[in-house]
Design an enzyme around this catalytic site. Structure first.
Site, mmCIF file in Angstrom:
data_model
loop_
_atom_site.group_PDB
_atom_site.id
_atom_site.type_symbol
_atom_site.label_atom_id
_atom_site.label_comp_id
_atom_site.label_asym_id
_atom_site.label_seq_id
_atom_site.Cartn_x
_atom_site.Cartn_y
_atom_site.Cartn_z
ATOM 1 N N HIS A 158 19.461 -22.122 -13.218
ATOM 2 C CA HIS A 158 19.141 -22.976 -14.217
ATOM 3 C C HIS A 158 18.063 -24.038 -13.767
ATOM 4 O O HIS A 158 17.188 -24.441 -14.710
ATOM 5 C CB HIS A 158 20.589 -23.895 -14.377
ATOM 6 C CG HIS A 158 21.344 -23.123 -15.419
ATOM 7 N ND1 HIS A 158 22.567 -23.406 -15.630
ATOM 8 C CD2 HIS A 158 20.966 -22.266 -16.383
ATOM 9 C CE1 HIS A 158 23.073 -22.681 -16.546
ATOM 10 N NE2 HIS A 158 21.994 -22.206 -17.151
ATOM 11 N N ARG A 161 23.151 -12.981 -26.066
ATOM 12 C CA ARG A 161 24.251 -12.219 -24.956
ATOM 13 C C ARG A 161 25.553 -13.007 -25.140
ATOM 14 O O ARG A 161 25.503 -14.448 -24.862
ATOM 15 C CB ARG A 161 23.655 -12.144 -23.512
ATOM 16 C CG ARG A 161 22.352 -11.632 -23.318
ATOM 17 C CD ARG A 161 21.968 -11.718 -22.122
ATOM 18 N NE ARG A 161 20.805 -10.581 -21.721
ATOM 19 C CZ ARG A 161 19.678 -10.865 -21.573
ATOM 20 N NH1 ARG A 161 19.205 -12.014 -22.019
ATOM 21 N NH2 ARG A 161 18.826 -9.879 -21.121
ATOM 22 N N GLU A 201 19.587 1.898 -24.504
ATOM 23 C CA GLU A 201 19.325 1.679 -22.937
ATOM 24 C C GLU A 201 19.900 2.485 -21.799
ATOM 25 O O GLU A 201 19.908 2.560 -20.867
ATOM 26 C CB GLU A 201 20.050 0.191 -22.581
ATOM 27 C CG GLU A 201 21.515 0.046 -23.081
ATOM 28 C CD GLU A 201 22.064 -1.779 -22.783
ATOM 29 O OE1 GLU A 201 21.141 -2.475 -22.132
ATOM 30 O OE2 GLU A 201 22.942 -1.932 -23.286
ATOM 31 N N ASN A 217 15.262 -3.430 -19.701
ATOM 32 C CA ASN A 217 15.871 -3.585 -18.391
ATOM 33 C C ASN A 217 16.842 -2.362 -17.908
ATOM 34 O O ASN A 217 16.675 -1.925 -16.914
ATOM 35 C CB ASN A 217 16.495 -4.870 -18.202
ATOM 36 C CG ASN A 217 15.865 -6.109 -18.775
ATOM 37 O OD1 ASN A 217 14.720 -5.856 -19.033
ATOM 38 N ND2 ASN A 217 16.803 -7.152 -19.288
ATOM 39 N N ASP A 218 17.833 -1.964 -18.671
ATOM 40 C CA ASP A 218 18.738 -1.083 -18.109
ATOM 41 C C ASP A 218 18.065 0.207 -18.530
ATOM 42 O O ASP A 218 18.171 1.233 -17.687
ATOM 43 C CB ASP A 218 20.118 -1.058 -19.143
ATOM 44 C CG ASP A 218 20.984 -2.076 -18.519
ATOM 45 O OD1 ASP A 218 21.197 -2.013 -17.109
ATOM 46 O OD2 ASP A 218 21.651 -2.966 -19.153
ATOM 47 N N CYS A 233 14.266 -5.721 -26.796
ATOM 48 C CA CYS A 233 14.779 -7.007 -26.320
ATOM 49 C C CYS A 233 14.779 -7.046 -24.658
ATOM 50 O O CYS A 233 15.537 -7.919 -24.488
ATOM 51 C CB CYS A 233 16.275 -7.401 -26.921
ATOM 52 S SG CYS A 233 17.273 -6.232 -26.530
HETATM 53 C C1 PEP Z 1 18.439 -4.868 -21.372
HETATM 54 O O1 PEP Z 1 19.212 -4.073 -20.795
HETATM 55 O O2 PEP Z 1 17.316 -4.748 -21.363
HETATM 56 C C2 PEP Z 1 18.814 -5.976 -21.861
HETATM 57 C C3 PEP Z 1 18.187 -6.610 -22.679
HETATM 58 O O3 PEP Z 1 20.069 -6.276 -21.726
HETATM 59 P P1 PEP Z 1 20.741 -7.002 -20.251
HETATM 60 O O4 PEP Z 1 19.560 -7.481 -19.694
HETATM 61 O O5 PEP Z 1 21.566 -8.104 -20.718
HETATM 62 O O6 PEP Z 1 21.482 -5.707 -19.548
HETATM 63 MG MG MG Z 2 21.216 -4.061 -20.800
#
Ligand code: PEP
Ligand code: MG
Length: 749
Positions: free
Chosen positions: A357, A463, A597, A620-621, A668
């Site tokens: 944070h 989220r 994802e 990301n995933d 995202c």
């Molecule tokens: C992702 O996986 O790209 C995503 C946006 O979700 P998180 O980072 O919360 O897994």
């Molecule tokens: Mg994800």
């Protein structure tokens, strides 16, 4: 030999400094291998040479003795990165006699590279007067020793205690947490009360101690409120939520009850505080998700603030006359808030990561920050330093040349940020008139006080899991409804995409532990909620109720990997909708989307396109699953390449499939907020990007300066490249051409 090896490692590790460690190492190695000479050379990449650092058996008076990279057997070992074992070294074609070293007395040579994470740090050599072919066991002994040595060197380099001859600059490295450059005097501050130093003490008067603590809680709440107010006009509400979070935690009845119980057991208030805070922090610290692990720091920070008020300190006035680069053991939101902005050039924190944070707050305040810097803070006080918040580099007492370079970069940077802010309220259009929807990723705070960010077109990803993680049990339907309503009503005319619970994997609930060998491939996201329809239905109903009369709710399902998961989720959503409809007859139906994802969904997409209203790509995933690289594992972080060609191909495939099926698609994942990533995505055809607050202005500015048509060509070129760094540099060159490379800074990934 194993015992000897262990002995050497043990002795070396007890050494007071790295030079002493190396001296011990060369002496003990000679003894263990019954040979006359052992030498450590270290690579000086700036000067393309290997420098003798420690030896037993060669001429070395501590003055610079070096071997060019391309010369001699030592040079060969570095180049080939392989051991070299010669009974008669002089007969080898690469042999070169260096008179300075006095090597002529030695015949046999065994050299092995000192390698750390693929990088050859130097060469470890043993030599003997008589011809001797070292055995395989001896060779592997030396190799093992070299790996241990590599770790010691890596550690000392990270601590900045390693300086090669000829280098005047002391440099350290940490995690780049908040971009920006600062040049100024370093200030080491270790005066904050430290909970971990509170010693056990008994309460003499339980009631008195409970009141004492209650008063400290009240003062801390008032203090956080004050800080919140101070930043009200400077920060957006999402960031201010840090203070709300502290206030929320201080009001938490469970925390109060636990503290009082501890005092009732006979502990003095400050000792009770330490125990309870450490227990709470431990719960978070054991979680594998880095974000959640960092929540342990929030809990500790609360503890420090409470201790501060328990000890009734007067509020410390900042005594800085001139602005400083603050160095602290652990940066917290309140340290940042306690120092006037105009007195703070940058911050360096010895602990913590880029996701804390405090780091979020530093970014929002525009203060360059470096976290997790491994250095000895005492030596910094009062010295001139440069902080590079882009790369995580810290330079102490820099040369004139370096200062000049950084001054000009800093100047360039100021000009850029002024430019960017000027255009924040304008819509994101490319030069050739293509409108790009810029959305916000929100919800990374337990607090829900998120106000309208005027620069965005809505929330592309909210989220929801954090509220679940910060509690002692699953939040009730009513609590959730209130939370969600706050967010939906903050964006009455804009779309808000709320993602259903994505726990499991690396986000385990403290009150619902899941033990798995491969959590990322386990009971995660939609898999968990479909098995716990009770939890899922409560959340769906809460979202629906929260949207009554606003009508901007979009629901998104995480970790979808099969058609059945969509069917089952839709059936449950319908059930929740019918239930809520009974009390709210005019309830609007939300749009339903899925996260893309898990790679399987890429192939399924044509078959499930008509089941959903929109999709959003979680890069990301997706990257982690496509490349089989754990996104949280620092050992393989080099392999986690955001612009890996396979990821690019997958993104191209997704976009084309969505086009064919007229399915709205957004990105995202973090890629969308990265300048290189955003340009590639626009080039691939994407027109909706969702990102963290800190990236919105910059991405908007960049998009307004580029042409979608050119980006299409650029992405096509990039897609023909088999390596991630080629893709990166293709886009980087384009940014350079457009005069936008300042946003990336000299090719830094
Ligand atoms: C992702 O996986 O790209 C995503 C946006 O979700 P998180 O980072 O919360 O897994
Ligand atoms: Mg994800």
């Amino acid at each position: 030999m194993l015992i000897q090896l262990r002995d050497i490692v043990e002795q070396v590790s007890k050494a007071e400094n790295v030079h002493q460690a190396l001296t011990i190492l060369v002496q003990e190695t000679c003894k263990a291998m019954q040979t006359e000479c052992c030498t450590v050379y270290l690579a000086n990449n700036d000067r393309h040479r290997l420098e003798l650092i420690a030896t037993q058996g060669l001429k070395f008076s501590g003055q610079s003795v070096h071997i060019p990279f391309e010369q001699g057997l030592v040079g060969l070992v570095r180049r080939s990165a392989e051991p070299l074992n010669l009974a008669q070294a002089q007969q080898h074609p690469d042999f070169k006699y260096f008179p300075k070293l006095g090597e002529n007395v030695y015949q046999s040579f065994l050299g092995t590279p000192i390698i750390h994470r693929r990088q050859v740090f130097g060469v470890l050599v043993i030599q003997q007067r008589s011809p001797r072919q070292f055995s395989e066991i001896e060779e592997s002994f030396l190799v093992t020793l070299a790996t241990q040595l590599a770790v010691i060197i890596a550690h000392s380099q990270a601590q900045g205690v390693w300086t090669l001859k000829g280098r005047q600059v002391r440099s350290f490295k940490g995690l780049a947490a908040s971009r920006g450059i600062a040049i100024g005097k370093m200030w080491w501050d270790d005066t904050h009360p430290d909970l971990s130093k509170v010693a056990p003490a008994s309460s003499l008067d339980i009631e008195y101690d409970q009141e004492w603590l209650a008063l400290a809680v009240e003062q801390a709440i008032a203090d956080f409120r004050r800080m919140r107010k101070r930043f009200d006009s400077e920060l957006n509400k999402d960031t201010l939520a840090i203070f709300e979070l502290y206030i929320h935690l201080l009001h938490d009845p469970m925390l109060k009850a636990d503290l009082n119980r501890q005092i009732e057991q006979g502990d003095r208030a400050d000792w009770a505080l330490r125990q309870v805070i450490e227990l709470y922090a431990k719960r978070f610290a054991t979680m594998s998700d880095p974000y959640l692990r960092e929540r342990a720091n929030d809990i500790k920070e609360l503890g420090h603030r409470l201790l501060f008020f328990l000890h009734n300190h007067d509020k410390r006035e900042s005594g800085f006359k001139d602005p400083v680069i603050l160095v602290v053991r652990e940066l917290t939101a309140s340290i940042l808030a306690g120092i006037p902005r105009d007195k703070l050039l940058a911050v360096v924190s010895l602990e913590g990561a880029a996701n804390s944070h405090a780091a979020i707050l530093a970014r929002a305040l525009g203060i360059p920050a470096i976290m997790g810097a491994q250095l000895k803070p005492e030596i910094l006080r009062g010295k001139l330093g440069i902080i590079d918040g882009y790369s995580g580099d810290i330079f102490i007492e820099p040369t004139k040349q370096l200062l000049k370079e950084y001054r000009s970069l800093s100047h360039e940077e100021q000009e850029l940020s002024q430019l960017v802010e000027q255009e924040l309220s304008k819509p994101a259009y490319t030069q050739d008139g293509q409108r790009v929807e810029l959305m916000l990723n929100a919800g990374l705070s337990a607090d829900t006080n998120i106000a309208i960010n005027q620069g965005v077109d809505g929330v592309g990803l909210y989220r929801t899991e954090i509220a679940f993680l910060m509690q002692h049990g699953f939040p009730s339907e009513e609590e959730q409804t209130q939370n969600y309503r706050l967010i939906l009503s903050s964006y009455p005319d804009k779309r808000v995409v709320m993602r259903t619970l994505d726990i499991g994997g690396d986000k385990a609930l403290p009150y619902f532990p899941i033990e798995e060998d491969n959590p990322f491939l386990g009971w995660r996201g939609i898999r968990f909620t479909l098995d716990h329809t009770d939890i899922f239905l409560i959340q769906l109903r809460a979202m629906l109720k929260a949207s009554a009369g606003i009508g901007n709710l979009n629901i998104m399902l995480p970790m979808i990997s099969s058609s059945q998961e969509i069917d089952e989720s839709k059936a449950l959503l319908e059930r929740a909708y019918q239930e809520v409809l009974k009390t709210i007859p005019e309830l609007e139906r939300p749009q339903l989307g899925i996260m893309l994802e898990v790679p399987s969904i890429l192939y399924l997409l044509p078959l499930v396109a008509d089941k959903v209203d929109f999709v959003s790509v979680g890069t990301n995933d997706l990257t982690q699953y496509l490349l089989a690289v754990d996104r949280n594992n620092s050992r393989v972080s080099d392999l986690y390449e955001h612009v890996h060609p396979a990821v690019m191909m997958a993104l191209k495939h997704i976009f084309e499939t969505c086009q064919q099926h007229k399915l709205p698609v957004c990105i995202c994942g973090e890629l969308a907020g990265d300048p290189i990533g955003a340009l590639l995505l626009i080039g691939l055809g994407y027109r909706s990007l969702s990102m963290n607050t800190s990236n919105v202005a910059k991405i908007k500015y960049i998009l307004r300066k580029v042409s979608a048509k050119e980006l299409a060509q650029l992405s096509q070129d990039a897609l023909a490249k088999p390596y991630a760094d080629q893709i990166y540099h293709t886009v980087f060159s384009y940014l350079e051409q457009k005069g936008l490379a300042g946003f990336i800074r000299a090719g830094k990934k």
